[in-house]
Design an enzyme around this catalytic site. Sequence first.
Site, short mmCIF file in Angstrom:
data_model
loop_
_atom_site.label_atom_id
_atom_site.label_comp_id
_atom_site.label_asym_id
_atom_site.label_seq_id
_atom_site.Cartn_x
_atom_site.Cartn_y
_atom_site.Cartn_z
N THR A 86 0.81 -1.22 0.00
CA THR A 86 0.00 0.00 0.00
C THR A 86 0.85 1.27 0.00
O THR A 86 2.04 1.26 0.31
CB THR A 86 -0.92 0.03 1.24
OG1 THR A 86 -0.13 0.12 2.42
CG2 THR A 86 -1.81 -1.19 1.30
N ASP A 87 0.16 2.37 -0.32
CA ASP A 87 0.79 3.68 -0.22
C ASP A 87 0.52 4.23 1.18
O ASP A 87 -0.03 3.54 2.04
CB ASP A 87 0.28 4.61 -1.32
CG ASP A 87 -1.23 4.86 -1.25
OD1 ASP A 87 -1.86 4.59 -0.20
OD2 ASP A 87 -1.78 5.34 -2.27
N ALA A 88 0.87 5.47 1.42
CA ALA A 88 0.72 6.07 2.75
C ALA A 88 -0.73 6.14 3.20
O ALA A 88 -1.01 6.19 4.40
CB ALA A 88 1.33 7.47 2.76
#
Length: 147
Positions: free
Chosen positions: A21-23
Amino acid sequence: MRAQNGTLPFVHHCRVYYEDTDAGGIVYYVNYLKFMERARTERLRCLGFSQSQMARENLLFVVHSCEARYLLPARLDDELLVSAEVSELNRASLRFHQQVRRAVDGVLLCEGQVLVACVRTDSLKPRAIPEALRTAFKVSGLSEAGE
């Protein structure tokens, strides 16, 4: 979710981890391609063909081209169902139609087409797909229209 020929499609189960995932906790777009790669590998394994054994037999599948359509995001901890159906079987290539769905509700998140070429491990030159593998795909439900 049924294949065009009426059989149930091959589905690989996987989970979204933090590293995917991203942030914001949403799956980074390129990771869908990783999920699809794993499903194709498991599809071959399910048919009795491991990547390592094929490499020892001077056979390798490489991605020639792919396209993906992103519909909705997957998120951290989602369980995913990733299909890997052969839609076209040629002399030295396979085209996979793949879908990534959320397991809990079956919602389609991403779908794509991936063309993989069969090449010689030692030279990366095209080679014919072995008849045993062609037969395994046919027996597992590849429609004649897919040839």
